[in-house]
Design a protein around this motif. Sequence first.
Motif, mmCIF file in Angstrom:
data_model
loop_
_atom_site.group_PDB
_atom_site.id
_atom_site.type_symbol
_atom_site.label_atom_id
_atom_site.label_comp_id
_atom_site.label_asym_id
_atom_site.label_seq_id
_atom_site.Cartn_x
_atom_site.Cartn_y
_atom_site.Cartn_z
ATOM 1 N N ILE A 131 40.816 53.893 44.939
ATOM 2 C CA ILE A 131 41.501 55.180 44.970
ATOM 3 C C ILE A 131 41.920 55.698 46.269
ATOM 4 C CG2 ILE A 131 41.862 57.593 44.668
ATOM 5 C CD1 ILE A 131 40.442 57.304 41.783
ATOM 6 N N VAL A 132 40.978 55.611 47.214
ATOM 7 C CA VAL A 132 40.949 56.203 48.674
ATOM 8 C C VAL A 132 41.984 54.997 49.308
ATOM 9 C CG1 VAL A 132 39.782 56.300 50.841
ATOM 10 C CG2 VAL A 132 38.842 57.284 48.960
ATOM 11 N N LEU A 133 41.876 53.819 48.936
ATOM 12 C CA LEU A 133 42.625 52.708 49.501
ATOM 13 C C LEU A 133 44.163 52.839 49.229
ATOM 14 C CD1 LEU A 133 40.368 49.433 49.299
ATOM 15 C CD2 LEU A 133 40.816 50.817 51.418
ATOM 16 N N ALA A 134 44.105 53.223 47.891
ATOM 17 C CA ALA A 134 45.588 53.383 47.213
ATOM 18 C C ALA A 134 46.110 54.453 47.900
ATOM 19 C CB ALA A 134 45.428 53.552 45.719
ATOM 20 N N GLY A 135 45.708 55.703 48.421
ATOM 21 C CA GLY A 135 46.382 56.616 49.106
ATOM 22 C C GLY A 135 46.286 56.546 50.376
ATOM 23 N N ARG A 136 45.480 55.702 51.127
ATOM 24 C CA ARG A 136 45.355 55.467 52.477
ATOM 25 C C ARG A 136 46.221 54.365 53.031
ATOM 26 N NH1 ARG A 136 42.626 53.099 56.602
ATOM 27 N NH2 ARG A 136 42.098 54.250 58.427
ATOM 28 N N THR A 137 45.716 53.209 52.538
ATOM 29 C CA THR A 137 46.222 51.893 52.886
ATOM 30 C C THR A 137 47.676 51.661 52.174
ATOM 31 O OG1 THR A 137 44.134 51.137 52.711
ATOM 32 C CG2 THR A 137 45.690 49.532 52.938
ATOM 33 N N ASN A 138 47.733 51.917 51.003
ATOM 34 C CA ASN A 138 48.978 51.766 50.428
ATOM 35 C C ASN A 138 50.346 52.422 51.231
ATOM 36 O OD1 ASN A 138 47.908 50.292 48.395
ATOM 37 N ND2 ASN A 138 49.470 51.024 46.910
ATOM 38 N N SER A 149 54.607 53.652 45.962
ATOM 39 C CA SER A 149 53.444 52.695 46.131
ATOM 40 C C SER A 149 52.106 53.466 45.996
ATOM 41 C CB SER A 149 53.495 52.161 47.715
ATOM 42 O OG SER A 149 52.517 51.546 48.132
ATOM 43 N N VAL A 150 51.994 54.601 46.520
ATOM 44 C CA VAL A 150 50.800 55.377 46.122
ATOM 45 C C VAL A 150 50.616 55.651 44.529
ATOM 46 C CG1 VAL A 150 49.804 57.566 46.630
ATOM 47 C CG2 VAL A 150 50.721 56.425 48.608
ATOM 48 N N VAL A 151 51.431 55.962 44.083
ATOM 49 C CA VAL A 151 51.511 56.462 42.621
ATOM 50 C C VAL A 151 50.946 55.061 41.829
ATOM 51 C CG1 VAL A 151 52.747 57.347 40.536
ATOM 52 C CG2 VAL A 151 52.961 58.557 42.878
ATOM 53 N N GLN A 152 51.891 54.176 42.078
ATOM 54 C CA GLN A 152 51.624 52.733 41.355
ATOM 55 C C GLN A 152 50.074 52.342 41.545
ATOM 56 O OE1 GLN A 152 54.423 49.888 41.802
ATOM 57 N NE2 GLN A 152 56.200 50.783 40.626
ATOM 58 N N GLY A 153 49.712 52.391 42.930
ATOM 59 C CA GLY A 153 48.340 52.015 43.407
ATOM 60 C C GLY A 153 47.357 52.817 42.356
ATOM 61 N N ILE A 154 47.402 53.947 42.481
ATOM 62 C CA ILE A 154 46.348 54.976 41.656
ATOM 63 C C ILE A 154 46.534 54.470 40.102
ATOM 64 C CG2 ILE A 154 45.653 57.235 41.306
ATOM 65 C CD1 ILE A 154 46.519 58.037 43.895
ATOM 66 N N PHE A 155 47.711 54.441 39.767
ATOM 67 C CA PHE A 155 47.786 54.033 38.367
ATOM 68 C C PHE A 155 47.324 52.696 38.127
ATOM 69 C CE2 PHE A 155 50.159 51.901 34.819
ATOM 70 C CZ PHE A 155 49.998 53.009 33.941
ATOM 71 N N ALA A 156 47.214 51.973 38.762
ATOM 72 C CA ALA A 156 47.036 50.453 38.609
ATOM 73 C C ALA A 156 45.144 50.261 38.686
ATOM 74 C CB ALA A 156 47.334 49.296 39.479
ATOM 75 N N ILE A 157 44.682 51.097 39.689
ATOM 76 C CA ILE A 157 43.415 51.160 39.712
ATOM 77 C C ILE A 157 42.723 51.814 38.512
ATOM 78 C CG2 ILE A 157 41.336 52.288 40.765
ATOM 79 C CD1 ILE A 157 42.793 50.294 42.420
ATOM 80 N N ILE A 158 43.170 52.733 37.879
ATOM 81 C CA ILE A 158 42.527 53.505 36.665
ATOM 82 C C ILE A 158 42.832 52.561 35.456
ATOM 83 C CG2 ILE A 158 42.632 55.371 35.402
ATOM 84 C CD1 ILE A 158 41.772 56.193 37.867
ATOM 85 N N VAL A 159 44.024 51.800 35.292
ATOM 86 C CA VAL A 159 44.124 51.082 34.327
ATOM 87 C C VAL A 159 43.320 50.035 34.166
ATOM 88 C CG1 VAL A 159 45.977 49.363 33.154
ATOM 89 C CG2 VAL A 159 46.697 51.944 33.796
ATOM 90 N N LEU A 160 43.297 49.172 35.544
ATOM 91 C CA LEU A 160 42.419 48.088 35.493
ATOM 92 C C LEU A 160 41.034 48.572 35.170
ATOM 93 C CD1 LEU A 160 43.813 46.312 38.909
ATOM 94 C CD2 LEU A 160 43.813 45.462 36.441
ATOM 95 N N ASP A 161 40.461 49.605 35.714
ATOM 96 C CA ASP A 161 39.212 49.918 35.507
ATOM 97 C C ASP A 161 38.905 50.371 34.154
ATOM 98 O OD1 ASP A 161 36.542 50.753 36.621
ATOM 99 O OD2 ASP A 161 36.891 52.447 35.503
ATOM 100 N N ALA A 162 39.843 50.666 33.299
ATOM 101 C CA ALA A 162 39.505 50.717 31.810
ATOM 102 C C ALA A 162 39.679 49.247 31.223
ATOM 103 C CB ALA A 162 40.822 51.545 31.207
ATOM 104 N N ILE A 163 40.342 48.517 31.522
ATOM 105 C CA ILE A 163 40.433 47.082 31.107
ATOM 106 C C ILE A 163 39.161 46.472 31.360
ATOM 107 C CG2 ILE A 163 41.551 44.721 31.279
ATOM 108 C CD1 ILE A 163 44.331 46.180 31.858
ATOM 109 N N PHE A 164 38.485 46.564 32.670
ATOM 110 C CA PHE A 164 37.339 45.984 33.040
ATOM 111 C C PHE A 164 36.264 46.469 32.045
ATOM 112 C CE2 PHE A 164 38.974 44.281 37.119
ATOM 113 C CZ PHE A 164 38.431 43.103 37.031
ATOM 114 N N ALA A 165 36.275 47.558 31.930
ATOM 115 C CA ALA A 165 35.300 48.528 31.189
ATOM 116 C C ALA A 165 35.240 48.017 29.517
ATOM 117 C CB ALA A 165 35.535 49.908 30.818
#
Length: 375
Positions: free
Chosen positions: A220-227, A351-367
């Motif tokens: 999430i930090v990378l999605a906000g800062r780096t994206n 970019s920031v919104v899609q990045g955070i959204f992708a992190i949450i969705v991918l974490d749910a898929i991994f779980a």
Amino acid sequence: MHSLTAPGFALEESDEGHVLRLSGDWTVATINQLDAQLRAVSGIVPDCLDVAGLGRLDTSGAYLIDRTWRQTGAPWPPQIVGEHASAASLLDQVHAHSEPALPAPPPDTGLLAMLERTGKGSVDFYKETRASLAFLGETLVTIARLIAQPWKLRWTSIVAVMEEAGLNAMPIIAFLSFFVGMVVAFIGATTLRDFDLEIYTIELIGFSMLREFGVVLTGIVLAGRTNSSFTAQIGTMKMRQEIDAMQTLGLKAMDVIVAPRIIAMVVMTPILTFVATLAGVAGGMAVAWASLDINPAVFLERMRTSVPIDQFWVGMSKSPVFGLVVALIACRQGLQVGGSVQSLGKATTTSVVQGIFAIIVLDAIFAIFYMELGI
């Protein structure tokens, strides 16, 4: 230079009916003298337009004549009397672009409008997903080709991105993870105290930080800062036509811009995740020591025996994927920027919104994936 003649008009009655007679030069430099008088013309509908005395005429004068003709309610096109080189053509051109716009239909707020918006949103989501997957495939092919030809890798760019997006982000990631670990420990201690199970706060901290919070906070930090940084950098290059200049020189944007950022983030994200995990455990240890009087040595020993090491590898296995996705979204949105500042701001926000959204969705898929594997 020829001097201009003052414009004039008269609405007269003759054998042809009511005639609007024009005289003088109707240009942008002279028509301001007649604007107020022409606005007051009403009551009589002219039958024809006399241009025999008309001198110079430009589009500004033609617009004023057209506006006057329309406000009288006379039918179009007017019957033109007299000879003039450009009056008829200019009036036709101006009238074609001066048609009053039809009023916008009232917005439909019913069921059909809702279904239309839903369908449009679904189609846009499908197109965005398809374009992102296509960009992912192109990126993976480019990286595979560069890895097969390592002398073509731009090591200076890769190391620079690793420092900017990785090392420089380490303090804030460690800081946030430390306090999140403290919060988790406080919640665990408060809740488990009612059951006299405070000692299990150690397991709560271990499982949550090693498996989930360390890698998710990093993503999430990378999605906000780096994206935002990547998208703004690439978007600015696009606006300045630097990418077009690269292509003119025979350089590929995927090789020069995208690949170094992707490789750097895939390498640095696991390192940042490791630091975030240690910081989160340290925050939980501090709370356990201060509130539960659990010695750090006891804390670490119990965590070593109670929390399997595979929980650590579960969290670490997600980090390269998160780094890849974050950098991929940032680079793609940067390359989508047009030539305006508004498009740059929109692309950065997306970019920031899609990045955070992708992190949450991918974490749910991994779980779900690891749950099915029993890990």
